[in-house]
Design a protein around this motif. Structure first.
Motif, short mmCIF file in Angstrom:
data_model
loop_
_atom_site.label_atom_id
_atom_site.label_comp_id
_atom_site.label_asym_id
_atom_site.label_seq_id
_atom_site.Cartn_x
_atom_site.Cartn_y
_atom_site.Cartn_z
N ASP A 78 0.86 -1.18 0.00
CA ASP A 78 0.00 0.00 0.00
C ASP A 78 0.89 1.23 0.00
OD1 ASP A 78 -2.30 -1.42 -0.23
OD2 ASP A 78 -3.12 -0.92 1.71
N ASN A 79 1.64 1.30 -1.10
CA ASN A 79 2.64 2.35 -1.26
C ASN A 79 2.02 3.67 -1.71
OD1 ASN A 79 4.61 0.29 -0.78
ND2 ASN A 79 4.37 -0.34 -2.91
N PHE A 80 0.88 3.60 -2.41
CA PHE A 80 0.25 4.82 -2.93
C PHE A 80 -1.27 4.70 -2.82
CE2 PHE A 80 4.31 4.20 -5.08
CZ PHE A 80 4.95 5.39 -4.76
N TYR A 81 -1.84 5.59 -2.02
CA TYR A 81 -3.30 5.63 -1.82
C TYR A 81 -3.93 6.66 -2.75
CZ TYR A 81 -2.94 2.84 2.43
OH TYR A 81 -2.73 1.82 3.32
N ASP A 82 -5.27 6.51 -3.01
CA ASP A 82 -6.08 5.37 -2.62
C ASP A 82 -6.03 4.27 -3.69
OD1 ASP A 82 -7.21 5.96 -0.12
OD2 ASP A 82 -8.69 7.29 -1.02
N ASP A 83 -5.65 4.67 -4.89
CA ASP A 83 -5.74 3.75 -6.02
C ASP A 83 -4.42 3.64 -6.77
OD1 ASP A 83 -8.52 3.21 -5.59
OD2 ASP A 83 -8.96 5.17 -6.43
N GLY A 84 -3.34 3.38 -6.05
CA GLY A 84 -2.05 3.17 -6.68
C GLY A 84 -1.59 4.36 -7.50
N LEU A 85 -0.82 4.08 -8.54
CA LEU A 85 -0.36 5.11 -9.47
C LEU A 85 -1.13 5.01 -10.78
CD1 LEU A 85 3.53 4.91 -9.00
CD2 LEU A 85 1.95 6.55 -7.96
N TYR A 119 -2.77 -2.36 -6.35
CA TYR A 119 -3.39 -3.12 -7.43
C TYR A 119 -4.62 -2.41 -8.00
CZ TYR A 119 -0.97 -7.56 -8.10
OH TYR A 119 -0.07 -8.54 -8.47
N ARG A 120 -5.10 -1.38 -7.33
CA ARG A 120 -6.23 -0.61 -7.86
C ARG A 120 -5.78 0.44 -8.87
NH1 ARG A 120 -9.48 0.49 -2.16
NH2 ARG A 120 -9.73 -1.71 -1.58
N GLY A 121 -4.49 0.56 -9.04
CA GLY A 121 -3.94 1.47 -10.02
C GLY A 121 -3.23 0.71 -11.12
N ASN A 122 -2.26 1.35 -11.73
CA ASN A 122 -1.46 0.75 -12.79
C ASN A 122 -0.26 0.04 -12.16
OD1 ASN A 122 0.42 0.28 -14.88
ND2 ASN A 122 -0.35 2.00 -16.07
N VAL A 123 -0.37 -1.29 -12.05
CA VAL A 123 0.69 -2.05 -11.38
C VAL A 123 2.01 -1.93 -12.12
CG1 VAL A 123 1.46 -4.38 -10.79
CG2 VAL A 123 -0.88 -3.68 -10.27
N SER A 124 1.97 -1.99 -13.43
CA SER A 124 3.20 -1.91 -14.22
C SER A 124 3.97 -0.62 -13.94
CB SER A 124 2.88 -2.00 -15.72
OG SER A 124 2.33 -3.26 -16.03
N ALA A 125 3.25 0.45 -13.60
CA ALA A 125 3.91 1.71 -13.30
C ALA A 125 4.81 1.58 -12.09
CB ALA A 125 2.86 2.80 -13.08
#
Length: 320
Positions: A78-85, A119-125
């Protein structure tokens, strides 16, 4: 002859696409202290652009990091809230990481796993080398092995294990690219993890994941990990499992068994929830912000929990 060629091509394709035939990426972090010891900080659930006391936790991490002369930092997700990058140019990366952990002692390598919010954002980023070019400290992979002298740390992507994210996603969208089919992904990961642990000759074996295996926190026990991952950890005599997910500091353990450590107090906390747990096993439950340090030698591993003011909440030592 033609049939042989077809089979050969099929085998090559299987090797290329089937993760079960690939090994976990192995990294080495050199030991620089003359006595061979390691000092590490562990923090999780932090990426809120300095809000919810993230900046205050970062400040104390810097102070403790200087006192201990840390070798690196571990992030349990949970490195970046709320929805990843949103992508590898998302300004949230600098706002939540580069501009927050600025103390000189924290200018060390950061090794990270992904949390459910990531995982709610762009995982590859988050896995992109572009971020490493922006800030050399950043290293994030789904799963990998980190070798540091007498200790090996096995970083595990625990997100695909959680059935709820697939059957009841709570109106959230998860980035499952390069994970599906899920069953194969999990099977390959467990196979590779078990193989890597069996090959390990390290004095200490620590496992890092995002979700809790044993926890009295709000999210509760992740049963899928209890059923599928825990047997492998027990069989391979793992010493410690470290996680985040629950926004608290926690130590659950028994003599001679795996110690389950939660360091999810990097920012938003104070949930006001503690689930029933055997008081003989629950050594610490702090419903607040903070982080953890590790001091590792060949014969001992010392763990210390700190609150947002740098006060020591709990400490214990394992011996070999």
């Amino acid at each position: 002859m033609k049939m042989f060629s077809v089979r050969l091509i099929f085998l090559i394709l299987c090797i290329f696409f089937d993760g079960s035939l690939s090994k976990l990426e192995r990294l080495e972090h050199p030991v620089t202290k003359s006595d061979g010891s390691l000092n590490i900080l562990v923090v999780g659930d932090w990426g809120r652009q300095g809000c919810f006391n993230q900046s205050l936790v970062a400040h104390q991490m810097g102070i403790v990091g200087e006192q201990l002369d840390i070798d690196y930092v571990i992030s349990v997700g949970d490195n970046f809230y709320d929805d990843g990058l949103k992508g590898d140019t998302d300004p949230a990366f600098e706002a939540s990481f580069s501009h927050i952990y600025t103390h000189p002692s924290l200018q060390k390598q950061w090794y990270s796993v992904l949390g459910n919010h990531d995982y709610r954002g762009n995982v590859s980023a988050q896995l992109s080398h572009v971020l490493t070019q922006k800030d050399w400290r950043w290293f994030c992979r789904r799963s990998f092995v980190l070798c540091s002298g007498m200790v090996e740390l096995f970083f595990v992507d625990t997100n695909p294990f959680v059935e709820q994210y697939f059957t009841d996603p709570e109106d959230h969208t998860y980035d499952w690219s390069n994970v599906l089919p899920r069953d194969r992904y999990i099977s390959n990961l467990l196979h590779d993890l078990d193989l890597a642990m069996k090959k390990s000759r390290a004095t200490w074996k620590f496992v890092v994941g995002h979700h809790g295996i044993k926890t009295a926190g709000e999210h509760g026990v992740t049963q899928e990990l209890v059923d599928q991952l825990l047997p492998i950890l027990e069989e391979n005599k793992v010493d410690v499992y470290m996680n985040g997910h629950d926004h608290c500091l926690q130590h659950i353990g028994s003599d001679g068994g795996i110690q389950f450590l939660t360091s999810g107090g990097g920012s938003k906390a104070w949930r006001g929830v503690i689930l029933p747990w055997d008081p003989k096993e629950l050594k610490l439950y702090y419903d607040g912000q903070g982080f953890m340090s590790l001091h590792i030698t060949h014969s001992q591993a010392k763990f210390i929990y700190y609150d947002i003011s740098g006060n020591v909440l709990h400490q214990f030592t394992l011996s070999k």
